[in-house]
Design a protein around this motif. Sequence first.
Motif, PDB file in Angstrom:
ATOM      1  N   GLY A  24       0.692  -1.140   0.027  1.00 31.41           N
ATOM      2  CA  GLY A  24      -0.010   0.017   0.270  1.00 31.41           C
ATOM      3  C   GLY A  24       1.047   0.935   0.001  1.00 31.41           C
ATOM      4  N   ASP A  25       0.629   2.062   0.958  1.00 28.62           N
ATOM      5  CA  ASP A  25       1.367   3.277   1.181  1.00 28.62           C
ATOM      6  C   ASP A  25       2.791   3.092   1.820  1.00 28.62           C
ATOM      7  N   GLY A  26       3.005   1.972   2.237  1.00 27.97           N
ATOM      8  CA  GLY A  26       4.015   1.583   2.893  1.00 27.97           C
ATOM      9  C   GLY A  26       4.957   0.610   2.769  1.00 27.97           C
ATOM     10  N   ALA A  27       5.456  -0.244   3.528  1.00 24.97           N
ATOM     11  CA  ALA A  27       6.267  -1.268   3.118  1.00 24.97           C
ATOM     12  C   ALA A  27       6.566  -2.327   4.312  1.00 24.97           C
ATOM     13  N   GLU A  28       6.880  -3.563   3.783  1.00 28.93           N
ATOM     14  CA  GLU A  28       7.285  -4.544   4.834  1.00 28.93           C
ATOM     15  C   GLU A  28       8.671  -4.903   4.537  1.00 28.93           C
ATOM     16  N   VAL A  29       9.169  -5.146   5.868  1.00 31.19           N
ATOM     17  CA  VAL A  29      10.695  -5.486   5.818  1.00 31.19           C
ATOM     18  C   VAL A  29      10.638  -6.843   6.326  1.00 31.19           C
ATOM     19  N   MET A  30      11.332  -7.783   5.611  1.00 30.90           N
ATOM     20  CA  MET A  30      11.619  -9.067   5.994  1.00 30.90           C
ATOM     21  C   MET A  30      12.932  -9.544   6.162  1.00 30.90           C
ATOM     22  N   LEU A  31      13.390 -10.246   7.256  1.00 29.75           N
ATOM     23  CA  LEU A  31      14.752 -10.613   7.245  1.00 29.75           C
ATOM     24  C   LEU A  31      14.578 -12.041   7.665  1.00 29.75           C
ATOM     25  N   THR A  32      15.407 -12.918   6.956  1.00 29.53           N
ATOM     26  CA  THR A  32      15.418 -14.490   7.287  1.00 29.53           C
ATOM     27  C   THR A  32      16.644 -14.780   8.157  1.00 29.53           C
ATOM     28  N   LEU A  33      16.383 -15.306   9.296  1.00 27.58           N
ATOM     29  CA  LEU A  33      17.736 -15.775  10.065  1.00 27.58           C
ATOM     30  C   LEU A  33      17.575 -17.214   9.896  1.00 27.58           C
ATOM     31  N   PHE A  34      18.728 -17.740   9.349  1.00 25.18           N
ATOM     32  CA  PHE A  34      19.197 -18.962   9.313  1.00 25.18           C
ATOM     33  C   PHE A  34      19.894 -19.734  10.509  1.00 25.18           C
ATOM     34  N   ARG A  35      19.425 -20.828  11.008  1.00 21.56           N
ATOM     35  CA  ARG A  35      20.253 -21.426  11.938  1.00 21.56           C
ATOM     36  C   ARG A  35      21.435 -22.000  11.483  1.00 21.56           C
ATOM     37  N   GLN A  36      22.565 -21.408  12.179  1.00 22.49           N
ATOM     38  CA  GLN A  36      23.839 -22.064  11.422  1.00 22.49           C
ATOM     39  C   GLN A  36      24.529 -23.278  12.104  1.00 22.49           C
ATOM     40  N   PRO A  37      25.103 -24.156  11.278  1.00 26.79           N
ATOM     41  CA  PRO A  37      25.771 -25.234  11.864  1.00 26.79           C
ATOM     42  C   PRO A  37      26.302 -25.253  13.324  1.00 26.79           C
ATOM     43  N   GLY A  38      25.957 -26.063  14.210  1.00 30.53           N
ATOM     44  CA  GLY A  38      26.471 -25.954  15.525  1.00 30.53           C
ATOM     45  C   GLY A  38      25.784 -24.893  16.340  1.00 30.53           C
ATOM     46  N   MET A  39      24.784 -24.386  16.020  1.00 34.30           N
ATOM     47  CA  MET A  39      24.173 -23.401  16.800  1.00 34.30           C
ATOM     48  C   MET A  39      23.080 -24.159  17.790  1.00 34.30           C
ATOM     49  N   ASP A  40      23.125 -23.902  18.989  1.00 37.20           N
ATOM     50  CA  ASP A  40      22.088 -24.486  19.719  1.00 37.20           C
ATOM     51  C   ASP A  40      20.840 -23.405  20.092  1.00 37.20           C
ATOM     52  N   ASP A  41      20.046 -23.926  20.660  1.00 38.40           N
ATOM     53  CA  ASP A  41      18.765 -23.260  20.912  1.00 38.40           C
ATOM     54  C   ASP A  41      19.058 -21.847  21.378  1.00 38.40           C
ATOM     55  N   GLU A  42      19.735 -21.951  22.545  1.00 44.29           N
ATOM     56  CA  GLU A  42      20.203 -20.743  23.252  1.00 44.29           C
ATOM     57  C   GLU A  42      21.194 -19.431  22.126  1.00 44.29           C
ATOM     58  N   MET A  43      21.781 -20.002  21.579  1.00 39.91           N
ATOM     59  CA  MET A  43      22.602 -19.092  20.567  1.00 39.91           C
ATOM     60  C   MET A  43      21.634 -18.670  19.486  1.00 39.91           C
TER      61      MET A  43
END
Length: 64
Positions: A24-43
């Motif tokens: 419309g008159d605005g915009a949506e910003v979308m960022l994708t965060l990929f879980r990296q190898p070896g990354m645990d839930d806390e990280m």
Amino acid sequence: MMDHFVDTGDGKEVHVPLRVIQNGDGAEVMLTLFRQPGMDDEMFARDAKWITRDLRALKNFITG
């Protein structure tokens, strides 16, 4: 398209896809965060929290 790469400090780079799409008159910003190898839930949660903070700051900057 505003993709960027984050230097992890150990010689590796992480691709971070970022899109800004008209809505419309605005915009949506979308960022994708990929879980990296070896990354645990806390990280992964810590990275998600940083991204949420940054996206909120962007919204506040834009909307004043």
